[in-house]
Scaffold this active site. Structure first.
Site, PDB file in Angstrom:
ATOM      1  N   GLU A   1      -0.758 -15.771  42.657  1.00 34.06           N
ATOM      2  CA  GLU A   1      -1.504 -15.874  43.913  1.00 34.06           C
ATOM      3  C   GLU A   1      -3.020 -15.792  43.718  1.00 34.06           C
ATOM      4  O   GLU A   1      -3.782 -15.988  44.677  1.00 34.06           O
ATOM      5  CB  GLU A   1      -1.030 -14.781  44.881  1.00 34.06           C
ATOM      6  CG  GLU A   1       0.414 -15.006  45.305  1.00 34.06           C
ATOM      7  CD  GLU A   1       1.044 -13.812  46.006  1.00 34.06           C
ATOM      8  OE1 GLU A   1       1.737 -14.021  47.012  1.00 34.06           O
ATOM      9  OE2 GLU A   1       0.860 -12.674  45.540  1.00 34.06           O
TER      10      GLU A   1
ATOM     11  N   ASP B   1       7.919 -19.783  53.110  1.00 36.86           N
ATOM     12  CA  ASP B   1       9.332 -19.895  53.510  1.00 36.86           C
ATOM     13  C   ASP B   1       9.443 -19.480  54.968  1.00 36.86           C
ATOM     14  O   ASP B   1       8.486 -19.015  55.566  1.00 36.86           O
ATOM     15  CB  ASP B   1      10.201 -18.986  52.622  1.00 36.86           C
ATOM     16  CG  ASP B   1       9.763 -17.535  52.704  1.00 36.86           C
ATOM     17  OD1 ASP B   1       8.970 -17.088  51.859  1.00 36.86           O
ATOM     18  OD2 ASP B   1      10.172 -16.834  53.658  1.00 36.86           O
TER      19      ASP B   1
HETATM   20  N1  ADE Z   1       6.649 -13.059  51.250  1.00 33.62           N
HETATM   21  C1  ADE Z   1       6.938 -14.367  51.229  1.00 33.62           C
HETATM   22  N2  ADE Z   1       8.061 -14.633  51.932  1.00 33.62           N
HETATM   23  C2  ADE Z   1       8.500 -13.433  52.396  1.00 33.62           C
HETATM   24  C3  ADE Z   1       9.608 -13.033  53.168  1.00 33.62           C
HETATM   25  N3  ADE Z   1      10.491 -13.926  53.591  1.00 33.62           N
HETATM   26  N4  ADE Z   1       9.759 -11.722  53.465  1.00 33.62           N
HETATM   27  C4  ADE Z   1       8.841 -10.831  53.024  1.00 33.62           C
HETATM   28  N5  ADE Z   1       7.781 -11.142  52.276  1.00 33.62           N
HETATM   29  C5  ADE Z   1       7.607 -12.444  51.970  1.00 33.62           C
END
Ligand code: ADE
Length: 256
Positions: free
Chosen positions: A17, A218
């Protein structure tokens, strides 16, 4: 002309990142505090300007304890360095809103710890002693961030820039029901992640201006694990662009 020497801290959970940040610094000093490696150097692209931008950076590992400890170490790293003017935490997050998709950028205008619950003694989400649930960055930091991200919005791989609430907890969320329930309780919730609100709390406690910026990886649903893994391997080569667009515009950041 007055010389304004900024000191910016850049922190993330994973090395992907912050990717190439290290290659963009000069006069690098390396620090190792137990298991945390920290670098501090001068941002090369600014060397020709009248300002000197010191960047101190590290990655913390996942979760609230790792990130809180790493933020604290950055803040108190070296008393010979000028005080940190702004601590930026950047990385990926799960979407908590159907409108937000991969590559959308979320600027946290409020950070909350969704797993803080001392009820019935305190209202849900309220952190005892501090007596607050939401941490908000300074208005001038938000304004400057939006100005900086104009050059990224709908360009290269990035999509829209949003601002809203980011919820943090020690939980990777991969269940739509979980998100629906958080969304019903937390105002303007746009994204979930595992570090932002703990970093915001450390900065609030230690009076350091801060900013949390996330890129959606996501949708925190059944596909979250696959989407997250695929996204992060692609994001690694792009994460620098987020940091760069902020640093390039640093001279417009007016902190009172
Ligand atoms: N970071 C990236 N995606 C995530 C998720 N689904 N839950 C918690 N932290 C995250």
């Amino acid at each position: 002309m007055s010389k304004n020497n900024f000191h910016i801290a850049v922190l993330s959970a994973m090395p992907e990142e912050i990717s190439s940040l290290k290659n963009k610094l000069k006069n690098i000093q390396n620090f190792k505090l137990q298991n945390q490696e920290i670098i501090s150097g001068i941002w090369k692209e600014e060397l020709s300007h009248s300002n000197e931008i010191r960047i101190t950076s590290s990655w913390s590992g996942w979760g609230k304890v790792n990130s809180a400890q790493a933020a604290t170490k950055l803040i108190y790293l070296n008393q010979d360095f000028p005080k940190i003017d702004l601590l930026i935490f950047t990385g990926v997050a799960g979407s908590a809103d159907n409108n937000l998709k991969q590559w959308d950028i979320v600027v946290g205008d409020a950070l909350i710890q969704h797993d803080m619950d001392a009820s019935p003694i305190f209202p849900k989400y309220v952190i005892p002693n501090i007596n607050k649930s939401f941490f908000k960055p300074r208005k001038e930091v938000l304004k400057w961030t939006f100005e900086s991200f104009k050059e990224l919005e709908n360009k290269i791989c990035f999509k829209k820039v949003y601002s809203g609430t980011i919820a943090t907890g020690d939980q990777f969320i991969s269940d739509k029901e979980n998100i629906i329930s958080l969304k019903s309780e937390i105002t303007n919730l746009l994204a979930v992640e595992m570090e932002g609100a703990s970093v915001a709390q450390v900065c609030f406690n230690d009076n350091v201006p801060w900013l949390i910026v996330r890129v959606i990886s996501d949708s925190a649903n059944d596909n979250a694990v696959t989407d997250f893994n695929d996204f992060v391997s692609e994001y690694e080569s792009k994460s620098w662009l987020i940091i760069q667009s902020l640093l390039k515009n640093i001279n417009h950041l007016k902190l009172k």
